[in-house]
Design a protein around this motif. Structure first.
Motif, mmCIF file in Angstrom:
data_model
loop_
_atom_site.group_PDB
_atom_site.id
_atom_site.type_symbol
_atom_site.label_atom_id
_atom_site.label_comp_id
_atom_site.label_asym_id
_atom_site.label_seq_id
_atom_site.Cartn_x
_atom_site.Cartn_y
_atom_site.Cartn_z
ATOM 1 N N HIS A 248 -8.863 -60.283 20.303
ATOM 2 C CA HIS A 248 -9.437 -59.140 19.570
ATOM 3 C C HIS A 248 -10.792 -58.745 20.171
ATOM 4 O O HIS A 248 -11.052 -57.563 20.425
ATOM 5 N N THR B 83 -8.171 -61.002 8.897
ATOM 6 C CA THR B 83 -7.965 -59.562 9.093
ATOM 7 C C THR B 83 -8.304 -58.791 7.825
ATOM 8 O O THR B 83 -8.883 -57.698 7.883
ATOM 9 N N PHE C 275 1.144 -55.684 15.891
ATOM 10 C CA PHE C 275 0.601 -56.714 15.007
ATOM 11 C C PHE C 275 1.711 -57.611 14.462
ATOM 12 O O PHE C 275 1.514 -58.824 14.309
ATOM 13 N N GLU D 63 -4.198 -63.548 8.889
ATOM 14 C CA GLU D 63 -4.069 -62.428 7.945
ATOM 15 C C GLU D 63 -5.273 -62.388 6.999
ATOM 16 O O GLU D 63 -5.797 -61.316 6.688
ATOM 17 N N TYR E 25 -1.986 -57.361 22.971
ATOM 18 C CA TYR E 25 -0.717 -58.093 22.895
ATOM 19 C C TYR E 25 -0.634 -59.192 23.959
ATOM 20 O O TYR E 25 -0.392 -60.366 23.645
ATOM 21 N N ASN F 204 2.205 -54.306 7.546
ATOM 22 C CA ASN F 204 2.249 -53.646 8.853
ATOM 23 C C ASN F 204 3.511 -52.804 9.006
ATOM 24 O O ASN F 204 3.475 -51.687 9.529
ATOM 25 N N ARG G 217 1.937 -61.583 15.096
ATOM 26 C CA ARG G 217 2.033 -62.518 13.970
ATOM 27 C C ARG G 217 3.294 -63.379 14.092
ATOM 28 O O ARG G 217 3.261 -64.584 13.794
#
Length: 424
Positions: free
Chosen positions: A404, A268, A245, A265, A385, A54, A249
């Motif tokens: 999400h 994703t 992101f 992860e 967020y 990222n 995380r």
């Protein structure tokens, strides 16, 4: 289905066939590299690699000043006007050199600070950022050359570069991870993209000479003005997005630990693989059509062609993935990653909403709707967020995939309202 009849027509088939091969190779290599990471460094290493990836995405956008799409557009436009092309490329080269040197200096001298922000105080990988500072100019140069080749319509060369780059990246990753575990995985993420420069330079020199297209005396400020809108759009999607992101995380790591961050992860990564097919079809087939559409009626036809022919097939694939998720995780990763199966429902639901929103989002680029793009992108990132923080505190790691799904549900509604005249 009319779409598949169109996609296999002689003119389009030549463009898409090699690209499809490239996509399949990229996904295959992605699966293999994920398996290597899972076997050698586990969920914790997966989380660290995710944060670094990222961060690299943000640095890439800053280093290229967000010019990539603009380079493609204006190189294509000025291809047969040598003076304009020389002014364009000379201006961009000078700007990229300045930006890259400043950015490399920042990476090198602030390695300690970046290590703490990206990896946390528990890990000391400062040398990774210093290595990134050295390799960054080569990486930015390769992206610049690829953008020129794209603008010149050298699609086959660009696709071949990506294929060879992915293969070399896999080899480098395996060697480094096998010998140095987590440190090797992080180093591979840094070094593999920069090695793309030598492949790109080989193909570029076979088509044209960069020296003929550069002159210090052809710097033109008006060109920067034309490219500024592309920079703004790239800054929001490719800089702020990855930072969000990383923050999410890091929040997972702080509240739930590195292993849970690694599970997210992994989820994703799986999502990015199947979404790659959608984004490829959109870029190759639908984006050019949206760019050429002249009224609401034409745009509506394109939108509904996508909804009727692509979305049902995509949903069917996701349903199949849901029912084989246990076996899929065992094949792609290890049994240590089986908790990832609990994330599938909300992730897949969110990706259905995302698949619907993608073509609406591409309309921003097709019609260069810069302000609307920035506002909606910042809005969706804010929802992701803040909802992730709230839902993670209640539902644990499932909270992030619920966030999400919520984000893209709201995003689809917002874009549907904004483009209502083109939809209905």
């Amino acid at each position: 289905m009319s779409f598949f009849k169109n996609i296999t027509s002689k003119e389009l088939y030549k463009v898409t066939t090699l690209n499809s091969v490239s996509v399949i190779i990229k996904i295959g290599i992605g699966f293999i590299s994920s398996k290597i990471i899972a076997v050698f460094i586990g969920p914790t290493g997966m989380a660290l690699v995710g944060n670094l990836r990222n961060f690299i995405t943000s640095v890439e956008s800053i280093g290229t000043l967000g010019f990539q799409n603009g380079i493609v557009k204006y190189v294509a436009e000025y291809e047969k006007e040598e003076l304009k092309l020389k002014k364009l490329l000379s201006t961009i080269i000078i700007c990229l050199i300045i930006a890259t040197l400043l950015l490399s200096g920042f990476l090198f001298f602030f390695a300690h600070y970046l290590n703490d922000e990206i990896f946390g105080g528990s890990y000391q990988f400062r040398v990774i950022f210093k290595a990134f500072a050295i390799s960054l100019p080569w990486y930015i140069a390769s992206l610049f050359l690829i953008s020129i080749l794209n603008g010149l319509g050298k699609f086959k060369e660009v696709i071949r570069i990506n294929i060879f780059g992915n293969i070399i990246g896999l080899i480098v990753s395996f060697i480094l991870i096998y010998n140095y575990q987590t440190f090797g995985a992080l180093l591979a993420v840094i070094l593999a993209p920069s090695m793309l420069f030598f492949i790109t330079l080989f193909y570029f020199n076979s088509k044209t000479s960069l020296l003929k297209l550069f002159s210090r005396n052809h710097f033109d400020f008006s060109i920067l003005k034309n490219l500024s809108e592309y920079s703004l759009m790239a800054f929001v999607s490719a800089v702020i997005g990855p930072i969000i992101f990383i923050l999410i995380r890091n929040n997972i790591i702080a509240k739930l630990g590195y292993e849970n961050a690694g599970y997210w992860e992994a989820m994703t990564r799986i999502s990015s693989y199947y979404l790659l097919f959608l984004t490829t079809i959109l870029t190759v087939y639908f984006l050019p059509k949206l760019s050429k559409s002249e009224n609401y009626k034409q745009t509506k036809t394109i939108f509904w062609n996508y909804f009727k022919n692509i979305i049902p097939f995509f949903i069917l694939v996701l349903i199949m993935l849901f029912f084989v998720k246990d076996n899929l995780i065992s094949i792609l990763f290890t049994k240590e990653f089986l908790p990832v199966t609990t994330l599938f429902f909300w992730q897949l639901l969110g990706d259905i909403f995302k698949s619907i929103s993608l073509i609406l989002g591409y309309q921003f680029f097709a019609k260069k709707l810069t302000i609307a793009f920035i506002v909606t992108e910042l809005f969706s990132l804010s929802i992701l967020y803040f909802s992730s923080i709230y839902l993670i505190s209640i539902y644990g790691i499932q909270g992030i995939v619920m966030a999400h799904a919520l984000t893209y549900f709201v995003y689809v509604l917002v874009l549907g309202i904004y483009f209502r005249k083109s939809l209905f």
